[in-house]
Design a protein around this motif. Structure first.
Motif, mmCIF file in Angstrom:
data_model
loop_
_atom_site.group_PDB
_atom_site.id
_atom_site.type_symbol
_atom_site.label_atom_id
_atom_site.label_comp_id
_atom_site.label_asym_id
_atom_site.label_seq_id
_atom_site.Cartn_x
_atom_site.Cartn_y
_atom_site.Cartn_z
ATOM 1 N N SER A 106 0.834 -1.366 -0.006
ATOM 2 C CA SER A 106 0.149 -0.078 -0.034
ATOM 3 C C SER A 106 0.713 1.067 -0.107
ATOM 4 N N LEU A 107 2.163 1.375 0.529
ATOM 5 C CA LEU A 107 2.931 2.211 0.557
ATOM 6 C C LEU A 107 3.361 2.638 -0.606
ATOM 7 N N ARG A 108 3.964 1.516 -1.361
ATOM 8 C CA ARG A 108 4.659 1.644 -2.580
ATOM 9 C C ARG A 108 3.500 2.265 -3.455
ATOM 10 N N HIS A 109 2.092 1.834 -3.353
ATOM 11 C CA HIS A 109 1.099 2.067 -4.180
ATOM 12 C C HIS A 109 0.937 3.652 -4.186
ATOM 13 N N LEU A 110 0.685 4.030 -2.893
ATOM 14 C CA LEU A 110 0.715 5.642 -2.426
ATOM 15 C C LEU A 110 1.749 6.388 -3.186
ATOM 16 N N ILE A 111 3.004 5.702 -3.087
ATOM 17 C CA ILE A 111 4.226 6.581 -3.812
ATOM 18 C C ILE A 111 4.308 6.778 -4.943
ATOM 19 N N ALA A 112 3.739 5.754 -5.743
ATOM 20 C CA ALA A 112 3.563 5.572 -7.132
ATOM 21 C C ALA A 112 2.365 6.530 -7.685
ATOM 22 N N GLN A 113 1.366 6.537 -7.013
ATOM 23 C CA GLN A 113 0.381 7.512 -7.321
ATOM 24 C C GLN A 113 0.868 9.049 -7.148
ATOM 25 N N ALA A 114 1.494 9.350 -5.961
ATOM 26 C CA ALA A 114 1.883 10.675 -5.629
ATOM 27 C C ALA A 114 3.110 11.087 -6.818
ATOM 28 N N GLU A 115 4.155 10.232 -7.213
ATOM 29 C CA GLU A 115 4.871 10.563 -8.001
ATOM 30 C C GLU A 115 4.134 10.687 -9.604
ATOM 31 N N ALA A 116 3.192 9.824 -9.647
ATOM 32 C CA ALA A 116 2.430 10.059 -11.217
ATOM 33 C C ALA A 116 1.778 11.261 -11.067
ATOM 34 N N TYR A 117 0.960 11.784 -10.153
ATOM 35 C CA TYR A 117 0.464 12.885 -10.043
ATOM 36 C C TYR A 117 1.112 14.055 -10.431
ATOM 37 N N ALA A 118 2.364 13.934 -9.629
ATOM 38 C CA ALA A 118 3.420 15.269 -9.536
ATOM 39 C C ALA A 118 4.007 15.484 -11.073
ATOM 40 N N LYS A 119 4.190 14.158 -11.824
ATOM 41 C CA LYS A 119 4.705 14.385 -13.376
ATOM 42 C C LYS A 119 3.507 14.820 -14.281
ATOM 43 N N TYR A 120 2.438 14.386 -13.951
ATOM 44 C CA TYR A 120 1.253 14.425 -15.173
ATOM 45 C C TYR A 120 0.142 14.863 -14.204
ATOM 46 N N MET A 130 1.160 12.920 -0.553
ATOM 47 C CA MET A 130 2.518 12.183 0.063
ATOM 48 C C MET A 130 3.639 12.705 -0.621
ATOM 49 N N ILE A 131 3.723 13.404 -1.866
ATOM 50 C CA ILE A 131 4.871 13.569 -2.652
ATOM 51 C C ILE A 131 5.752 14.352 -1.829
ATOM 52 N N ASP A 132 5.413 15.110 -0.445
ATOM 53 C CA ASP A 132 6.251 16.026 0.261
ATOM 54 C C ASP A 132 6.993 15.089 1.181
ATOM 55 N N CYS A 133 6.540 13.959 1.332
ATOM 56 C CA CYS A 133 7.022 12.817 2.474
ATOM 57 C C CYS A 133 8.219 12.053 1.691
ATOM 58 N N ILE A 134 8.251 11.867 0.242
ATOM 59 C CA ILE A 134 8.971 11.069 -0.263
ATOM 60 C C ILE A 134 10.379 11.933 -0.682
ATOM 61 N N VAL A 135 11.604 11.041 -0.409
ATOM 62 C CA VAL A 135 12.861 11.687 -0.876
ATOM 63 C C VAL A 135 13.410 10.503 -1.679
ATOM 64 N N ARG A 136 14.062 10.740 -2.708
ATOM 65 C CA ARG A 136 14.660 9.915 -3.570
ATOM 66 C C ARG A 136 16.477 10.463 -3.529
ATOM 67 N N THR A 148 8.624 12.454 10.180
ATOM 68 C CA THR A 148 7.741 13.604 10.775
ATOM 69 C C THR A 148 6.898 13.888 9.490
ATOM 70 N N LYS A 149 7.232 14.216 8.226
ATOM 71 C CA LYS A 149 6.273 14.650 7.350
ATOM 72 C C LYS A 149 5.120 13.753 7.065
ATOM 73 N N PHE A 150 5.518 12.449 7.068
ATOM 74 C CA PHE A 150 4.499 11.079 6.943
ATOM 75 C C PHE A 150 3.485 11.387 8.183
ATOM 76 N N GLU A 151 3.623 11.647 9.540
ATOM 77 C CA GLU A 151 2.931 11.659 10.400
ATOM 78 C C GLU A 151 2.117 12.678 10.445
ATOM 79 N N SER A 152 2.693 13.877 10.004
ATOM 80 C CA SER A 152 1.855 15.025 9.527
ATOM 81 C C SER A 152 0.892 15.002 8.446
ATOM 82 N N TRP A 153 1.353 14.200 7.449
ATOM 83 C CA TRP A 153 0.169 13.889 6.311
ATOM 84 C C TRP A 153 -0.848 13.099 6.804
#
Length: 178
Positions: A106-120, A130-136, A148-153
């Motif tokens: 479910s976390l990987r799905h949320l990350i994929a959805q957030a990154e897909a929306y950020a691109k398109y 969730m894009i604010d919580c992710i760091v690559r 900390t950002k994930f908890e606030s999210w």
């Protein structure tokens, strides 16, 4: 080439090597030389072993090479890791362990959805935020989540809008007239 010629060449080469190392009797060039004492023969044999890279035990007829010694590995000082509750940066597995309500998938799905929306980004659709919580990290495939950002999210309730109408068929009757 004939197999006999190949085998004859191999046998000849083995004989030359064995003579050079000292496993067999004297070669044709040493046949006319006077025989030496056994002690003299041992020193010559040791010299041949040294040239061939083999080691000789005192008085033994074994020609087995001793195994190479291994290097000692450096022992790195042990670094104590912090428990999951005290870490700021977590991998997906560690986030799943720290927040058991989310599975890895479910976390990987949320990350994929957030990154897909950020691109398109799509008109009329909201991002899951969730894009604010992710760091690559640069040059890696690794995904790190800021705890900390994930908890606030999670606290903001960005997963679902608060006043959303439930889907048809999933309505539960809370109030029943009596």
């Amino acid at each position: 080439m004939n197999i006999k010629f190949i085998l004859a060449g191999v046998v000849l080469r083995v004989q030359q090597i064995s003579r050079a190392v000292g496993f067999t009797g004297p070669s044709h060039s040493q046949a006319n030389a006077k025989p030496s004492s056994p002690a003299g023969g041992m020193s010559e044999t040791r010299a041949h072993f040294g040239k061939a890279g083999l080691h000789c035990d005192m008085g033994s007829d074994s020609v087995i090479a001793t195994p190479k010694r291994r290097r000692q590995t450096l022992i790195a000082p042990k670094i104590e890791s912090l428990p999951l509750e005290q870490r700021r940066w977590l991998t997906v597995k560690e986030t799943s362990a720290r927040f058991p309500c989310f599975s890895e998938k479910s976390l990987r799905h949320l990350i994929a959805q957030a990154e897909a929306y950020a691109k398109y980004p799509k008109a009329g659709l909201r991002s899951n935020g969730m894009i604010d919580c992710i760091v690559r990290p640069a040059g890696q495939r690794k995904i790190v989540i800021d705890a900390t950002k994930f908890e606030s999210w999670l606290a903001s309730g960005a997963v679902a809008p608060r006043n959303a109408v439930p889907a048809k068929g999933f309505q539960q009757s809370v109030e029943r007239p009596s």
